[in-house]
Scaffold this active site. Sequence first.
Site, PDB file in Angstrom:
ATOM      1  N   GLY A  12       0.808  -1.213   0.000  1.00 18.65           N
ATOM      2  CA  GLY A  12       0.000   0.000   0.000  1.00 18.65           C
ATOM      3  C   GLY A  12       0.838   1.257   0.000  1.00 18.65           C
ATOM      4  O   GLY A  12       0.574   2.211  -0.737  1.00 18.65           O
ATOM      5  N   ASP A  13       1.878   1.284   0.826  1.00 17.86           N
ATOM      6  CA  ASP A  13       2.722   2.467   0.933  1.00 17.86           C
ATOM      7  C   ASP A  13       3.448   2.776  -0.377  1.00 17.86           C
ATOM      8  O   ASP A  13       3.468   3.925  -0.832  1.00 17.86           O
ATOM      9  CB  ASP A  13       3.774   2.274   2.034  1.00 17.86           C
ATOM     10  CG  ASP A  13       3.215   2.416   3.434  1.00 17.86           C
ATOM     11  OD1 ASP A  13       2.032   2.779   3.559  1.00 17.86           O
ATOM     12  OD2 ASP A  13       3.956   2.166   4.398  1.00 17.86           O
TER      13      ASP A  13
END
Length: 388
Positions: free
Chosen positions: A165-166
């Site tokens: 996600g990051d």
Amino acid sequence: MPLSGLRVLDLTRLLPGPFCTMVFADLGADVIKVEDLSGGDYIRWTPPLQGDYSAMYYTLNRNKRSIRLDLKAEAGREAFLRLVETADVVVESFRPGVLDRLRVGYQELRRRNRGVILCSISGYGQDGPYRDRAGHDLNYIAIGGALGMTGTRDGTVAMPGVQVGDIGGGAMSAAIAVLAALHHRERTGEGQHCDVSMLDGVVTWLSLHAARYFFEGHAPGPAGTHLNGRHPCYNLYRCADGVMSVGALEPKFWAALVEALGVPHLAGDAFADGEDADRVHAELEAVFLRRTRAQWVEALAGRDVCCEPVLGLDEVFDHEQVRHRHLQLEAGSGGPGPVLGFPFRLSATPPAVRRPAPGYGEHTREVLLEAGYDAAAIEAMLADGAVA
């Protein structure tokens, strides 16, 4: 360099924003880390420390400059807005609404510079019922469905080892959004606000799985599709000293693999399902267990079988392909120890390390002088605690 002349003000911390602006900096942009006076980017101080700062800090922040200023102080806020006047891009990762409360939101930035691009990276986006909700990578992939599809055949969910996600949902989406906005500005002269949600990025990465779900109406779990372990042809197998990965989706690769393993009778079982898949997996794993990873690499050399060893991080940088692609840069390139190389190559304008990661506020005076402040004004701001 392709982004030479581009100025980026980086208000972000930790991983998503700094990874995004690292890409810009490696391509020649003048990236200025704008850090507060009470510690700045948290990752500076996150163990293990290598010299003055975290080992993790150096890779993410090479090629950047750093200034310290207090956006809550009027003089610090005005200094930031003066920097905006000559900036192309501002990247931030506060919770939605924070910049507006500090009176440096998009409309205020636009008043100073009509062409400035503001990129806001957040967990859930600038609107919606979750806009103010706290979260980290694990939460975004949990809600976004990626976590629910990752695990073992018994349905046990497993935590990925990389921040999908990051980096995928946040950093790379932000970089693409900013480059698109720059192209738009080139044609129109107008900047814009890029709203990058890490949740949005994660969900869109499920393109293949979501397409099947929309069509079939069945939501796959761990080991529930052809790309996460449902069938023998795309799976993991224990061997004598670790694990081998098999990605032989195409019939020609699967046929070559089972021939090389001495089990040609399994040529028709690439997509075996259920109990048949378990049977085929067990038979193949029994073969793999006879040799080590290195022995299998040697035995399968020169064959198109889509089979590779699962390496630990302590083995990755000794791999011949990783070495050949210079994915580890030696000590001194970006910090006191080795740092990672670049994620892509450009034939005419390659990325490069031009300067090491900056000290905390190392360039405050330098950047303020460039912004038009004289030495006396800078000293006054230093004395007042507006900058440091």
